[in-house]
Design an enzyme around this catalytic site. Structure first.
Site, PDB file in Angstrom:
ATOM      1  CB  SER A   1      79.446  80.910  23.627  1.00 46.74           C
ATOM      2  OG  SER A   1      80.458  80.202  22.776  1.00 46.74           O
TER       3      SER A   1
ATOM      4  CE1 TYR B   1      82.303  77.391  27.331  1.00 44.88           C
ATOM      5  CE2 TYR B   1      81.963  77.725  25.155  1.00 44.88           C
ATOM      6  CZ  TYR B   1      82.238  78.380  26.125  1.00 44.88           C
ATOM      7  OH  TYR B   1      82.178  79.706  26.532  1.00 44.88           O
TER       8      TYR B   1
HETATM    9  P1  NAI Z   1      87.046  82.738  33.330  1.00 43.70           P
HETATM   10  O1  NAI Z   1      87.524  81.437  33.614  1.00 43.70           O
HETATM   11  O2  NAI Z   1      87.795  83.819  33.594  1.00 43.70           O
HETATM   12  O3  NAI Z   1      85.733  82.895  34.343  1.00 43.70           O
HETATM   13  C1  NAI Z   1      84.755  81.667  34.503  1.00 43.70           C
HETATM   14  C2  NAI Z   1      84.244  82.214  35.777  1.00 43.70           C
HETATM   15  O4  NAI Z   1      83.278  80.940  36.226  1.00 43.70           O
HETATM   16  C3  NAI Z   1      85.004  82.218  37.207  1.00 43.70           C
HETATM   17  O5  NAI Z   1      84.727  83.274  37.589  1.00 43.70           O
HETATM   18  C4  NAI Z   1      84.730  80.890  37.748  1.00 43.70           C
HETATM   19  O6  NAI Z   1      84.895  81.248  39.369  1.00 43.70           O
HETATM   20  C5  NAI Z   1      83.409  80.746  37.356  1.00 43.70           C
HETATM   21  N1  NAI Z   1      82.779  79.408  37.947  1.00 43.70           N
HETATM   22  C6  NAI Z   1      83.543  78.181  37.104  1.00 43.70           C
HETATM   23  N2  NAI Z   1      82.961  77.170  37.778  1.00 43.70           N
HETATM   24  C7  NAI Z   1      81.856  77.656  38.614  1.00 43.70           C
HETATM   25  C8  NAI Z   1      81.129  76.784  39.663  1.00 43.70           C
HETATM   26  N3  NAI Z   1      81.159  75.645  39.416  1.00 43.70           N
HETATM   27  N4  NAI Z   1      80.384  77.675  40.194  1.00 43.70           N
HETATM   28  C9  NAI Z   1      80.384  79.078  40.088  1.00 43.70           C
HETATM   29  N5  NAI Z   1      81.168  79.710  39.378  1.00 43.70           N
HETATM   30  C10 NAI Z   1      81.976  78.948  38.760  1.00 43.70           C
HETATM   31  O7  NAI Z   1      86.443  82.612  32.046  1.00 43.70           O
HETATM   32  P2  NAI Z   1      85.528  83.643  31.205  1.00 43.70           P
HETATM   33  O8  NAI Z   1      86.076  83.707  29.545  1.00 43.70           O
HETATM   34  O9  NAI Z   1      85.703  85.055  31.880  1.00 43.70           O
HETATM   35  O10 NAI Z   1      84.212  82.977  31.068  1.00 43.70           O
HETATM   36  C11 NAI Z   1      82.927  83.689  31.608  1.00 43.70           C
HETATM   37  C12 NAI Z   1      81.660  83.310  30.634  1.00 43.70           C
HETATM   38  O11 NAI Z   1      81.866  83.612  29.552  1.00 43.70           O
HETATM   39  C13 NAI Z   1      81.860  81.746  30.798  1.00 43.70           C
HETATM   40  O12 NAI Z   1      80.230  81.408  30.942  1.00 43.70           O
HETATM   41  C14 NAI Z   1      81.947  81.359  29.133  1.00 43.70           C
HETATM   42  O13 NAI Z   1      81.753  80.363  28.626  1.00 43.70           O
HETATM   43  C15 NAI Z   1      81.649  82.484  28.588  1.00 43.70           C
HETATM   44  N6  NAI Z   1      82.150  82.963  27.389  1.00 43.70           N
HETATM   45  C16 NAI Z   1      83.748  83.109  27.227  1.00 43.70           C
HETATM   46  C17 NAI Z   1      84.151  83.478  25.949  1.00 43.70           C
HETATM   47  C18 NAI Z   1      85.696  83.902  26.068  1.00 43.70           C
HETATM   48  O14 NAI Z   1      86.248  83.749  24.784  1.00 43.70           O
HETATM   49  N7  NAI Z   1      86.316  84.027  27.075  1.00 43.70           N
HETATM   50  C19 NAI Z   1      83.463  83.624  24.840  1.00 43.70           C
HETATM   51  C20 NAI Z   1      82.029  83.422  24.758  1.00 43.70           C
HETATM   52  C21 NAI Z   1      81.541  83.088  26.162  1.00 43.70           C
END
Ligand code: NAI
Length: 246
Positions: A138, A151
């Site tokens: 991130s 985070y």
């Molecule tokens: P999102 O909320 O759409 O996706 C998060 C995913 O993590 C979901 O598929 C959910 O099912 C899964 N998840 C959450 N807790 C879980 C658990 N205990 N076990 C298994 N799966 C679990 O959010 P997004 O944005 O797609 O995030 C994906 C990754 O990208 C994360 O690691 C986030 O930190 C990272 N990220 C996101 C950014 C953004 O601007 N959206 C920027 C930088 C990093």
């Protein structure tokens, strides 16, 4: 059809087996779709998503997985007969609530320890294939976040874990890299997108002047998993519209 030149075929990952955690929504789902589009067989593992439409005949198999459940992670890895690519995209954020120690522990457990659980469980499979890992870091791997100490700590940890495993597992033939997404329009950032002042602050610092899309990440992941990146390990690759350098 024109034949692929060596420079182009170095990006070919067709036929590879991939596991993507957090693969049921947002960035993880886009990466799973991108890998499938590149010819991989993909297992997308995550918490059940309300809008997920499983297609048992398609190249993406969706499975429920809580990355904090060590037994479930072990079971999933043991059930795979081959693995070339592991993408750790599962992650949560608890903006404003992470000074509470229970929330702090939960965020670190999902984002950082969850990634380590998957890496450890999948290591033997990946070693057999000379496979590769892509973790999702991130912008907060590089600087602090006053509202999100857990985070930020977890994502700083992802950068260091990536470098450490890259050193430790190089002799297994496993490459370990990370992508560091900038501000991407997903459920995780909905609060920021809906806040005009925060959204404007983000856009004004982003040289490319837009929010990223989950699809913006797929090319970087395909590159890092491909033979084109055979000498790339331990790197944290920003995919951020230039946010970090402005
Ligand atoms: P999102 O909320 O759409 O996706 C998060 C995913 O993590 C979901 O598929 C959910 O099912 C899964 N998840 C959450 N807790 C879980 C658990 N205990 N076990 C298994 N799966 C679990 O959010 P997004 O944005 O797609 O995030 C994906 C990754 O990208 C994360 O690691 C986030 O930190 C990272 N990220 C996101 C950014 C953004 O601007 N959206 C920027 C930088 C990093």
């Amino acid at each position: 059809m024109t034949e692929q030149t060596p420079a182009i075929s170095a990006f070919d990952i067709s036929g590879r087996r991939a596991l993507v955690t957090g693969g049921t929504s947002g960035i993880g789902a886009a990466i799973a779709a991108g890998l499938a589009d590149a010819g991989c067989h993909v297992v997308a593992a995550g918490l059940p998503a309300a809008d997920a439409v499983p297609d048992p005949t398609g190249p993406i198999q969706t499975v429920d997985l809580d990355v904090t459940d060590a037994n479930a992670v072990e079971r999933l890895a043991k059930g795979l007969d081959r693995l070339d690519i592991l993408v750790n995209a599962a992650g949560i954020i608890r903006r404003g609530a992470e000074f509470d120690l229970d929330s702090f522990e939960r965020v670190v457990d999902v984002n950082l320890t969850g990634t380590m659980r998957l890496c450890t469980a999948c290591r033997p499979l990946l070693a057999r294939q000379g496979g590769s890992i892509v973790n999702v870091a991130s912008m907060l791997s590089f600087f602090g976040g006053g509202l999100v100490p857990a985070y930020s700590a977890s994502k700083g940890g992802i950068a260091q874990l990536t470098k450490s495993l890259a050193i430790a597992w190089a002799t297994d033939g496993i490459r370990v890299n990370a992508i560091a997404p900038g501000w991407i329009a997903t459920a995780l950032t909905q609060g920021l997108q809906d806040d005009p002042a925060r959204s404007e602050a983000i856009l004004s610092r982003t040289p490319l002047k837009r929010w990223g899309t989950p699809q913006d990440l797929t090319g970087a992941v395909i590159f890092l998993c491909s033979p084109a990146a055979a000498f790339v390990t331990g790197t944290v690759l920003p995919v951020d519209g230039g946010y970090l350098i402005s």
